[in-house]
Each structure stands twice: as structure tokens, then as C-alpha cells.
Design a protein around this motif. Structure first.
Motif, mmCIF file in Angstrom:
data_model
loop_
_atom_site.group_PDB
_atom_site.id
_atom_site.type_symbol
_atom_site.label_atom_id
_atom_site.label_comp_id
_atom_site.label_asym_id
_atom_site.label_seq_id
_atom_site.Cartn_x
_atom_site.Cartn_y
_atom_site.Cartn_z
ATOM 1 N N GLY A 172 0.796 -1.217 0.000
ATOM 2 C CA GLY A 172 0.000 0.000 0.000
ATOM 3 C C GLY A 172 0.828 1.267 0.000
ATOM 4 O O GLY A 172 0.560 2.194 -0.787
ATOM 5 N N ASN A 173 1.842 1.340 0.877
ATOM 6 C CA ASN A 173 2.630 2.573 0.920
ATOM 7 C C ASN A 173 3.436 2.763 -0.360
ATOM 8 O O ASN A 173 3.609 3.883 -0.845
ATOM 9 C CB ASN A 173 3.517 2.636 2.161
ATOM 10 C CG ASN A 173 4.465 1.461 2.291
ATOM 11 O OD1 ASN A 173 4.510 0.574 1.437
ATOM 12 N ND2 ASN A 173 5.234 1.447 3.365
ATOM 13 N N ALA A 174 3.926 1.666 -0.947
ATOM 14 C CA ALA A 174 4.688 1.776 -2.193
ATOM 15 C C ALA A 174 3.802 2.231 -3.345
ATOM 16 O O ALA A 174 4.210 3.067 -4.168
ATOM 17 C CB ALA A 174 5.337 0.442 -2.522
ATOM 18 N N LEU A 175 2.575 1.715 -3.410
ATOM 19 C CA LEU A 175 1.669 2.057 -4.498
ATOM 20 C C LEU A 175 1.192 3.509 -4.423
ATOM 21 O O LEU A 175 0.952 4.146 -5.445
ATOM 22 C CB LEU A 175 0.458 1.118 -4.486
ATOM 23 C CG LEU A 175 0.737 -0.350 -4.837
ATOM 24 C CD1 LEU A 175 -0.490 -1.199 -4.552
ATOM 25 C CD2 LEU A 175 1.143 -0.472 -6.299
ATOM 26 N N SER A 176 1.056 4.026 -3.209
ATOM 27 C CA SER A 176 0.527 5.382 -3.047
ATOM 28 C C SER A 176 1.618 6.444 -2.986
ATOM 29 O O SER A 176 1.321 7.640 -3.048
ATOM 30 C CB SER A 176 -0.313 5.460 -1.758
ATOM 31 O OG SER A 176 0.480 5.161 -0.627
ATOM 32 N N ALA A 177 2.875 6.030 -2.887
ATOM 33 C CA ALA A 177 3.964 6.986 -2.650
ATOM 34 C C ALA A 177 4.063 8.050 -3.738
ATOM 35 O O ALA A 177 4.118 9.251 -3.438
ATOM 36 C CB ALA A 177 5.289 6.245 -2.516
ATOM 37 N N LEU A 178 4.104 7.637 -4.995
ATOM 38 C CA LEU A 178 4.324 8.611 -6.071
ATOM 39 C C LEU A 178 3.185 9.621 -6.183
ATOM 40 O O LEU A 178 3.441 10.843 -6.163
ATOM 41 C CB LEU A 178 4.549 7.894 -7.397
ATOM 42 C CG LEU A 178 4.775 8.819 -8.607
ATOM 43 C CD1 LEU A 178 5.981 9.716 -8.360
ATOM 44 C CD2 LEU A 178 4.959 7.991 -9.875
ATOM 45 N N PRO A 179 1.916 9.193 -6.301
ATOM 46 C CA PRO A 179 0.869 10.209 -6.424
ATOM 47 C C PRO A 179 0.767 11.112 -5.199
ATOM 48 O O PRO A 179 0.562 12.327 -5.331
ATOM 49 C CB PRO A 179 -0.417 9.391 -6.619
ATOM 50 C CG PRO A 179 -0.090 8.017 -6.166
ATOM 51 C CD PRO A 179 1.364 7.832 -6.424
ATOM 52 N N LEU A 180 0.934 10.552 -4.004
ATOM 53 C CA LEU A 180 0.844 11.382 -2.800
ATOM 54 C C LEU A 180 2.020 12.349 -2.709
ATOM 55 O O LEU A 180 1.852 13.498 -2.278
ATOM 56 C CB LEU A 180 0.792 10.503 -1.547
ATOM 57 C CG LEU A 180 -0.511 9.749 -1.327
ATOM 58 C CD1 LEU A 180 -0.413 8.864 -0.086
ATOM 59 C CD2 LEU A 180 -1.700 10.702 -1.201
ATOM 60 N N SER A 181 3.194 11.900 -3.103
ATOM 61 C CA SER A 181 4.360 12.787 -3.077
ATOM 62 C C SER A 181 4.176 13.955 -4.035
ATOM 63 O O SER A 181 4.456 15.112 -3.688
ATOM 64 C CB SER A 181 5.625 12.001 -3.436
ATOM 65 O OG SER A 181 6.754 12.839 -3.378
#
Length: 235
Positions: A172-181
Motif C-alpha cells: 500500500g505505501n509503495a503504491l501510493s507513494a508517487l501520487p501522494l508525493s
């Protein structure tokens, strides 16, 4: 008994690029900011909290993405050790999210702020006194430096704001990292412009910032972003 990384030299910790040296450097910065926060009010308090947030959230996100999986691989009790830190990170996310909704005259603000400082200090001590000395026992200096490079790379592209519903673990954290960043860092730029812009332009910037915040909220609530969490930190 293992020595705290706070009491060791740079050479003992694996050299300048070691993940332990990089971690301690951020912890020293955090300690300085927490001392600066003490006794502040109003706009000054908000500005110091913003600097704390930008340091803490990218730092912790990179830990959860790079360091904690490594610790779970090399330590037999890594699961228990990292889950304790993940609980602390989750509480920090929730406290900062709540503080963002509380006015300066809200009677709950002082209590929440005090608890935030307490949890951040607990997190540093748990990492420096318990978790990292254990990791140090298992990895040689070359491995600590390699892990440091990976952690630093991820930290530079990690989200900079609280996201309480995002998983504290892969995937979950890996999948959301780019858009959230991208959303968080864009919002950081907008907010910085708003602080310097003439008062007449501030409302437009605030609308843009709220829009970016809304998009980030949508991302962190998607099922893929929540995959991998354990019950103590799942929201």
C-alpha cells in the motif's frame, strides 16, 4: 547490551553514508525543531509545525518503505519491533491531521500538541536505543551504507504530509507513494507562495491547496493504498 546510536561515532555507525548516520542527522534536526516549537503560538507555531511535518513524514515514509522490511528480514523479532514503531508513526499521522483542523483557541490543541511532541520523542528513543543497534549487529558497514543510499533516495520522493489511512507497509505505501508525493509537494509549493503573496491573492492559492488536499484524500482512501496494513495501524 547494545549501545544507542546516539552515543557512537560516525565511523562506528558505518561511515558518513550509513543509514544510521543519516537517521541520527534527521533526529538531531527534529530535536532542534521541537525546542524551537516550545512556547510558540499562532502563526509562529504553525510555521515551526510545518517544518517538523516536512521532515518527519518523508523520513518515516522512507523508513516504512525501505528500513522496516529489511529489519523484518534480518531480525527474528523484527515483526514485533517494527510494529511498535508503526503504531507510533500512525499516532503521529492522526495527531497532525487533527491539529490541522483545530483553531489556535481550541482547548484541545495544547493537549494534542503535547502528545505529538511526546510521541515523536518516544519514536526517536525507540529507534536509536533499541531498533537501530539491533540492525547494526546484523549488517556490516558496506550494507549499512547501501541501505542508507536507498533510504535517502526514497526519502527525497516521499510524501510530506500526514496520510493516516495509507498502509504503513508495502504494497500500500509503495503504491501510493508517487501520487501522494506529487500532490503533497505541489501543495507545499502553493502554500509557500500563498504565505509570500499579497493578501488579495491568498484566497485563490488556498482554493488550489484545498483542491490538492482533496485529491490526496481520494488517493489515500483507495483500496490499493490500504493494502498490507496490520490491525493496530489500519484505518
Amino acid at each position: 547490551m547494545s549501545r544507542s546510536i546516539a552515543d557512537q561515532s560516525v565511523e562506528e555507525l558505518g561511515g558518513p553514508g550509513s543509514v544510521l548516520v543519516r537517521q541520527r542527522h534527521d533526529h538531531v534536526q527534529l530535536d532542534r525543531l521541537l525546542h524551537e516549537l516550545d512556547g510558540t503560538t499562532g502563526r509562529e507555531q504553525e510555521e515551526v509545525l510545518t517544518r517538523i511535518d516536512r521532515l518527519v513524514f518523508s523520513h518515516a515514509f522512507a523508513e516504512e518503505s525501505v528500513l522496516w522490511p529489511a529489519i523484518r528480514r534480518v531480525l527474528p523479532d523484527g515483526e514485533e519491533l517494527t510494529l511498535r514503531i508503526e503504531r507510533e508513526h500512525q499516532e503521529v499521522n492522526e495527531l497532525v491531521s487533527e491539529l490541522e483542523t483545530l483553531g489556535h483557541d481550541d482547548p484541545r490543541r495544547a493537549q494534542r500538541l503535547s502528545r505529538l511532541v511526546e510521541v515523536l520523542c518516544e519514536d526517536v528513543r525507540d529507534e536509536e536505543d533499541v531498533l537501530f543497534p539491533r540492525l547494526q549487529e546484523r549488517l556490516d558497514p558496506h550494507e549499512l551504507r547501501a541501505l542508507g543510499r536507498r533510504w535517502e533516495l526514497v526519502r527525497r520522493i516521499s510524501p510530506t504530509r500526514p496520510h493516516p489511512t495509507v498502509s504503513r507497509r508495502p504494497p500500500g505505501n509503495a503504491l501510493s507513494a508517487l501520487p501522494l508525493s506529487v500532490l503533497d509537494r505541489s501543495r507545499d509549493v502553493v502554500d509557500a507562495v500563498v504565505r509570500r503573496a499579497p493578501a488579495a491573492l491568498a484566497p485563490a492559492g488556498e482554493v488550489v491547496s484545498r483542491g490538492l488536499a482533496g485529491l490526496a484524500g481520494l488517493v489515500e482512501r483507495t483500496p490499493p493504498a490500504r493494502r498490507g496494513d496490520r490491525p493496530p495501524t489500519a484505518r
